[in-house]
Write a protein that holds these residues in place. Structure first.
Motif, short mmCIF file in Angstrom:
data_model
loop_
_atom_site.label_atom_id
_atom_site.label_comp_id
_atom_site.label_asym_id
_atom_site.label_seq_id
_atom_site.Cartn_x
_atom_site.Cartn_y
_atom_site.Cartn_z
N LEU A 56 2.85 -17.61 -7.33
CA LEU A 56 3.15 -16.19 -7.52
C LEU A 56 2.24 -15.31 -6.66
CD1 LEU A 56 4.88 -14.17 -9.12
CD2 LEU A 56 2.96 -13.93 -10.67
N PRO A 57 2.82 -14.57 -5.72
CA PRO A 57 2.00 -13.69 -4.87
C PRO A 57 1.88 -12.30 -5.47
CG PRO A 57 4.22 -13.85 -3.98
CD PRO A 57 4.23 -14.58 -5.29
N PRO A 58 0.75 -11.61 -5.29
CA PRO A 58 0.60 -10.25 -5.78
C PRO A 58 1.53 -9.29 -5.05
CG PRO A 58 -1.47 -11.06 -4.82
CD PRO A 58 -0.44 -12.10 -4.58
N CYS A 59 2.00 -8.26 -5.76
CA CYS A 59 2.88 -7.26 -5.13
C CYS A 59 2.08 -6.43 -4.13
CB CYS A 59 3.53 -6.38 -6.20
SG CYS A 59 2.42 -5.12 -6.86
N GLY A 60 2.77 -5.65 -3.34
CA GLY A 60 2.12 -4.84 -2.31
C GLY A 60 1.13 -3.84 -2.87
N ALA A 61 1.50 -3.20 -3.99
CA ALA A 61 0.60 -2.20 -4.59
C ALA A 61 -0.71 -2.86 -5.02
CB ALA A 61 1.29 -1.54 -5.78
N CYS A 62 -0.62 -4.02 -5.61
CA CYS A 62 -1.84 -4.72 -6.04
C CYS A 62 -2.68 -5.17 -4.85
CB CYS A 62 -1.49 -5.90 -6.93
SG CYS A 62 -0.93 -5.39 -8.57
N ARG A 63 -2.03 -5.57 -3.78
CA ARG A 63 -2.79 -5.96 -2.57
C ARG A 63 -3.64 -4.78 -2.08
NH1 ARG A 63 1.26 -10.19 0.63
NH2 ARG A 63 2.23 -10.89 -1.29
N GLN A 64 -3.04 -3.58 -2.09
CA GLN A 64 -3.78 -2.39 -1.64
C GLN A 64 -4.97 -2.12 -2.56
OE1 GLN A 64 -3.22 -0.32 1.14
NE2 GLN A 64 -5.22 0.50 0.53
N VAL A 65 -4.73 -2.16 -3.88
CA VAL A 65 -5.81 -1.86 -4.84
C VAL A 65 -6.91 -2.92 -4.75
CG1 VAL A 65 -6.34 -1.72 -7.31
CG2 VAL A 65 -4.34 -0.54 -6.40
N LEU A 66 -6.54 -4.18 -4.61
CA LEU A 66 -7.55 -5.24 -4.49
C LEU A 66 -8.35 -5.07 -3.20
CD1 LEU A 66 -5.48 -8.32 -5.74
CD2 LEU A 66 -7.31 -7.14 -6.97
N SER A 67 -7.67 -4.65 -2.13
CA SER A 67 -8.37 -4.41 -0.87
C SER A 67 -9.40 -3.28 -1.04
CB SER A 67 -7.34 -4.06 0.20
OG SER A 67 -7.96 -3.67 1.39
N ASP A 68 -9.00 -2.22 -1.74
CA ASP A 68 -9.90 -1.07 -1.93
C ASP A 68 -11.07 -1.41 -2.85
OD1 ASP A 68 -8.37 0.65 -0.35
OD2 ASP A 68 -7.10 1.25 -2.03
N LEU A 69 -10.83 -2.16 -3.91
CA LEU A 69 -11.85 -2.36 -4.95
C LEU A 69 -12.62 -3.68 -4.82
CD1 LEU A 69 -9.92 -1.06 -8.11
CD2 LEU A 69 -11.58 0.16 -6.67
N CYS A 70 -12.06 -4.63 -4.14
CA CYS A 70 -12.69 -5.96 -4.07
C CYS A 70 -13.06 -6.38 -2.65
CB CYS A 70 -11.76 -7.03 -4.65
SG CYS A 70 -11.21 -6.67 -6.31
N GLY A 71 -12.47 -5.73 -1.67
CA GLY A 71 -12.78 -6.07 -0.28
C GLY A 71 -11.85 -7.12 0.27
N ARG A 72 -11.83 -7.18 1.59
CA ARG A 72 -10.82 -7.99 2.27
C ARG A 72 -11.16 -9.47 2.30
NH1 ARG A 72 -7.12 -5.66 4.38
NH2 ARG A 72 -6.88 -6.82 6.32
N GLU A 73 -12.41 -9.82 1.94
CA GLU A 73 -12.80 -11.24 1.91
C GLU A 73 -12.45 -11.90 0.57
OE1 GLU A 73 -13.82 -13.04 4.46
OE2 GLU A 73 -13.67 -11.22 5.68
N LEU A 74 -11.91 -11.13 -0.37
CA LEU A 74 -11.56 -11.68 -1.69
C LEU A 74 -10.64 -12.91 -1.54
CD1 LEU A 74 -11.77 -10.89 -4.82
CD2 LEU A 74 -9.43 -10.04 -4.54
N ASP A 75 -10.93 -13.94 -2.30
CA ASP A 75 -10.03 -15.09 -2.38
C ASP A 75 -8.99 -14.82 -3.45
OD1 ASP A 75 -11.09 -17.01 -0.45
OD2 ASP A 75 -12.86 -17.08 -1.76
N VAL A 76 -7.73 -15.03 -3.10
CA VAL A 76 -6.63 -14.82 -4.04
C VAL A 76 -5.97 -16.17 -4.30
CG1 VAL A 76 -4.53 -13.51 -4.54
CG2 VAL A 76 -6.30 -12.50 -3.07
N ILE A 77 -6.04 -16.58 -5.56
CA ILE A 77 -5.50 -17.89 -5.94
C ILE A 77 -4.13 -17.68 -6.58
CG2 ILE A 77 -5.91 -19.98 -7.28
CD1 ILE A 77 -8.90 -19.15 -7.39
N LEU A 78 -3.10 -18.22 -5.95
CA LEU A 78 -1.73 -18.06 -6.44
C LEU A 78 -1.38 -19.29 -7.26
CD1 LEU A 78 -0.07 -16.95 -3.06
CD2 LEU A 78 -1.51 -15.61 -4.60
N VAL A 79 -0.84 -19.06 -8.46
CA VAL A 79 -0.61 -20.17 -9.39
C VAL A 79 0.87 -20.21 -9.78
CG1 VAL A 79 -1.37 -21.20 -11.57
CG2 VAL A 79 -2.93 -19.68 -10.31
#
Ligand code: THU
Length: 133
Positions: free
Chosen positions: A84-107
């Motif tokens: 399951l990939p995050p939606c576009g809106a969540c990608r933007q918010v994660l980029s703003d609040l967590c930074g672009r080096e964040l690891d995203v684990i899709l399950v």
């Protein structure tokens, strides 16, 4: 990463906390801080559909109000065949609040997972630097 298994498990567990009244599509998320504290999130829906909030944003906003600012990774779990990939809106918010080096684990629904960097999920993105004059 040594914590991947636990984070995936917490994201799967968080699916049961969702309130997907209209879609019946359960999503769970779990985000881990630099100090290895884990916060869960789940999707919560509104009758005004666009006001729905995704699991990923619930997780990161919950962590933020608890004072957290630095994150290593987020896991996102759905009852889906594919990861399951995050939606576009969540990608933007994660980029703003967590930074672009964040690891995203899709399950996926079987608990299988794969990890991608946020910068690969959201290339050439908008961010606070563009707001600077
Ligand atoms: N949803 C999430 O929680 N995260 C995603 O990455 C994709 C979509 C939720 C929003 C809505 O409650 C439901 O899944 C169907 O779109």
């Amino acid at each position: 990463m040594y914590y991947t298994k636990e984070l995936v498990q917490k994201a799967i567990e968080a699916k049961s906390k969702a309130l997907p009244t209209y879609s019946n599509f359960h999503v769970g998320a779990a985000i881990i801080t630099e100090q290895d504290k884990i916060y869960q999130g789940a999707n919560i829906e509104s009758s005004s559909y666009s006001l729905t909030i995704c699991a990923e944003r619930t997780a990161v906003f919950t962590a933020i109000v608890e004072g957290e600012r630095k994150f290593k990774s987020i896991a996102v779990a759905g009852d889906t065949d594919d990861y399951l990939p995050p939606c576009g809106a969540c990608r933007q918010v994660l980029s703003d609040l967590c930074g672009r080096e964040l690891d995203v684990i899709l399950v996926n629904k079987n608990g299988e997972n794969k990890t991608l960097k946020l910068k690969d999920l959201l290339p050439y993105s908008f961010g606070e630097d563009f707001l600077k004059k």
